[in-house]
Design an enzyme around this catalytic site. Structure first.
Site, PDB file in Angstrom:
ATOM      1  N   CYS A 121      -4.207   5.547   8.063  1.00  0.00           N
ATOM      2  CA  CYS A 121      -3.322   4.380   8.020  1.00  0.00           C
ATOM      3  C   CYS A 121      -1.900   4.819   7.668  1.00  0.00           C
ATOM      4  CB  CYS A 121      -3.849   3.392   6.988  1.00  0.00           C
ATOM      5  SG  CYS A 121      -2.708   2.069   6.557  1.00  0.00           S
ATOM      6  N   CYS A 141      -0.356   2.915   4.528  1.00  0.00           N
ATOM      7  CA  CYS A 141      -1.094   2.926   3.263  1.00  0.00           C
ATOM      8  C   CYS A 141      -0.417   3.719   2.146  1.00  0.00           C
ATOM      9  CB  CYS A 141      -2.523   3.409   3.488  1.00  0.00           C
ATOM     10  SG  CYS A 141      -3.541   2.185   4.367  1.00  0.00           S
TER      11      CYS A 141
END
Length: 111
Positions: A30, A33
């Site tokens: 991600c 993130c």
């Protein structure tokens, strides 16, 4: 650095905690993130003992991820007395996280 929880420790660390707990659902793949985790680290330091902030790697812990229907990353769920009381989906600036997780009023709300 935030404490990591797993499927095995989730109930004890998050659900049974008498304090509010923000769970940062993340994955290595991600791109947003790490930015969200850094913002949460700052918020955890600011909140002190008023808020517990933990992380959960969704790839390594599918049970909690499925149980709370986390479909997008990053996602942060706020638990109070074992119940989800707020959800943040997508990367947010620290000011938005502060309002959502600590209940600070919106700027200019009383004008």
């Amino acid at each position: 650095m935030l404490t990591a929880v797993t499927d095995a420790t989730f109930a004890a660390v998050v659900l049974a905690n008498p304090k509010p707990v923000a769970v940062d659902f993340w994955a290595e793949w991600c791109p947003s993130c790490p930015r969200m985790t850094r913002a949460l680290e700052g918020l955890a330091a600011e909140a002190g003992d008023d808020l517990v902030v933990v992380t959960l790697n969704v790839d390594e812990n599918p049970q909690a991820t499925r149980a709370y229907r986390v479909l997008s990353l990053p996602s942060v769920l706020l638990f109070r007395s074992g119940e989800v009381t707020a959800t943040v989906v997508g990367a947010k600036p620290p000011s938005a996280l502060r309002r959502l997780l600590l209940g600070e009023p919106e700027p200019y709300a009383n004008r």
